[in-house]
Design an enzyme around this catalytic site. Structure first.
Site, short mmCIF file in Angstrom:
data_model
loop_
_atom_site.label_atom_id
_atom_site.label_comp_id
_atom_site.label_asym_id
_atom_site.label_seq_id
_atom_site.Cartn_x
_atom_site.Cartn_y
_atom_site.Cartn_z
N HIS A 132 4.47 -6.55 4.24
CA HIS A 132 5.35 -4.59 5.16
C HIS A 132 3.86 -4.10 4.83
O HIS A 132 3.53 -3.68 5.71
CB HIS A 132 5.83 -3.79 4.74
CG HIS A 132 5.82 -3.59 3.21
ND1 HIS A 132 6.48 -3.51 2.08
CD2 HIS A 132 5.45 -2.40 3.30
CE1 HIS A 132 5.77 -2.70 0.88
NE2 HIS A 132 5.40 -1.90 1.48
N ASP A 156 9.01 -9.64 1.80
CA ASP A 156 8.80 -9.04 1.75
C ASP A 156 7.37 -9.46 1.27
O ASP A 156 6.43 -8.82 0.63
CB ASP A 156 8.57 -7.72 1.24
CG ASP A 156 8.07 -6.97 1.25
OD1 ASP A 156 6.81 -6.69 2.29
OD2 ASP A 156 8.05 -5.78 1.39
N SER A 171 1.56 -0.87 -2.79
CA SER A 171 2.85 -2.00 -1.75
C SER A 171 1.37 -3.04 -1.47
O SER A 171 0.37 -2.67 -1.20
CB SER A 171 2.54 -1.73 -0.50
OG SER A 171 3.98 -0.79 -0.15
#
Length: 355
Positions: free
Chosen positions: A161, A191, A300
C-alpha cells in the site's frame, strides 16, 4: 677380614634405613662378591622424572604436575567443541569468551555489539542504516512510507500500500542519500512489495530473523519514518500473535497518507470494524504480530526488530481512536507482517509478481 666387616656394616645400615638408597652399596661394590644369604633390597616405587631446577635455584616440579597444569586448557577446548555442536544460545556464550562482536546462531544473527546487547540504543545504531524512507507519487497523490534494505545492491521490502499504483518512487537512506527506485514485484494479498534502487551498492542489508521464534512479551524496536520524520525509533513489546488484520487493496484507499493535505489516516479492519478510515470494497486479511511500540502513518513498510537486531516483522497497520486526521496517532496497537511470511514471498516478488 676388613672387607667382610665393611660389607656387614653397610648391610646393617641398609636394614635400619631401607628406603634411603638401597642401591648405593651395590653400585659401589658391584665387583665384590655378593653373599647369597643376604635378602634382596626392598621394592621401591618408580621415581618421578626430574624436572631440573627452577629460576630461583629450587628443584623443579615433576613432569606429571606440569601435565596437570595443561588440563584446564584441554578441558576448555573440549567445552568449546561441545558448545559449538549445541549451537543456538550457547554460541553467544562462546562469543563472549572470544570477544567477537557478532555470533551466528541456528536461527538468527546477533548484529548488536556485545557491549550494547539488549538495549534499544544498540539496536537502533545497528539497524538504522538498513531502514529507508520511501516517497511515492501516483494519480491519487503522494505518500510517505518506510522500507527495509535486504541486499547491499538495493533490494528493499515495503508494504504494497506504500507503492501500489506509483508512477515515481524515491528513496532516502539513513545517511541522507537519495535514490530512484523501481517496483519489482507486488503482492496485495500479503500487503508486500519489493522495490530496487538504481545504481546502488555497498548498502547495509538487514538481518532477517525468525518470526516463528517470537513470543508474547518479547521486547521489540520499531524504526521508520512516521509523518516523514526519517529514522524515528520507538520500542515496546510483542503484545499478541496471529492477529487477523484486514487492509485495503484498493489503490485509491491505499494512498491516504498524503503529506500536507490533511491525510495521515491508516485504514484497516479488525474484528469486523473499520479503523482510521474506510478500507474500501477490496480488502485482504493476513496474520499479524501485534505490538505496543508506537506506530504512526509513515511507519508502513518499516521494521519491527528483536533485541538482537534481527527483523521479525514489517510494520503495516495501526489502530487510532479517531478518524480525525488532526488527532490520529498511535495508542499502542500496531501490527506487523511476520518476516517468515516475507521470506516465503520473496521468490515471487523477485520474479515480478503483480497482484
Amino acid at each position: 677380614m676388613t672387607e667382610s666387616l665393611r660389607r656387614n656394616g653397610e648391610y646393617e645400615h641398609a636394614q635400619e634405613n631401607p628406603y634411603e638408597n638401597p642401591y648405593q652399596g651395590a653400585q659401589q661394590h658391584a665387583s665384590s662378591p655378593v653373599n647369597p644369604e643376604w635378602p634382596p633390597p626392598p621394592a621401591q616405587p618408580p621415581a618421578e622424572p626430574y624436572a631440573g631446577f627452577a629460576a630461583d635455584g629450587q628443584p623443579g616440579q615433576p613432569q606429571k604436575r606440569r601435565r596437570a597444569r595443561r588440563g584446564p586448557v584441554a578441558l576448555l577446548a573440549a567445552v568449546a567443541i561441545v558448545a559449538a555442536a549445541i549451537g543456538g544460545g550457547t554460541a553467544y556464550g562462546i562469543q563472549e569468551l572470544t570477544g567477537g562482536d557478532t555470533v551466528a546462531t541456528s536461527t538468527s544473527t546477533n548484529v548488536v555489539p556485545s557491549s550494547q546487547k539488549g538495549t534499544v540504543s544498540g539496536v537502533a545504531k545497528a539497524v538504522s542504516p538498513s531502514i529507508v524512507e520511501i516517497s511515492a507519487t501516483s494519480n491519487a497523490g503522494s505518500s510517505t512510507g518506510s522500507g527495509v534494505i535486504i541486499t547491499d545492491d538495493g533490494e528493499i521490502i515495503t508494504n504494497n500500500h506504500v507503492v501500489s499504483g506509483a508512477s515515481s518512487v524515491k528513496v532516502k537512506t539513513s545517511d541522507g542519500k537519495q535514490y530512484t527506485a523501481e517496483v519489482v514485484g507486488t503482492d496485495s494479498k500479503k500487503d508486500l512489495a519489493l522495490i530496487k534502487l538504481e545504481n546502488a551498492s555497498g548498502l547495509k542489508a538487514a538481518s532477517l530473523g525468525d518470526s516463528d521464534a517470537v513470543g508474547v512479551g518479547d521486547q521489540v524496536v520499531a524504526i521508520g519514518s512516521p509523518e516523514g520524520l526519517t529514522g524515528t525509533v520507538t520500542s515496546g513489546i510483542v503484545s499478541a500473535l496471529d492477529r487477523d488484520v484486514t487492509v485495503s487493496t484498493d489503490e485509491g484507499q491505499q494512498q491516504q497518507q498524503q503529506q500536507g493535505q490533511g491525510g495521515g489516516q491508516w485504514p484497516f479492519e479488525f474484528g469486523g470494524q473499520e479503523f482510521n478510515g474506510d478500507t474500501g470494497s477490496s480488502t485482504t486479511t493476513y496474520k499479524a504480530i501485534q505490538t505496543d511500540a508506537s506506530l504512526n502513518p509513515g511507519n508502513s513498510g518499516g521494521a519491527l526488530i528483536d533485541m538482537n537486531g534481527n527483523i521479525i516483522g514489517i510494520n503495516s497497520a495501526m489502530y487510532s481512536a479517531t478518524e480525525a486526521s488532526a488527532s490520529a496517532g498511535s495508542v499502542g496497537l500496531g501490527f506487523a507482517i511476520p518476516i517468515n511470511t516475507v521470506k516465503a514471498d520473496l521468490p515471487d516478488l523477485r520474479a515480478g509478481a503483480s497482484s
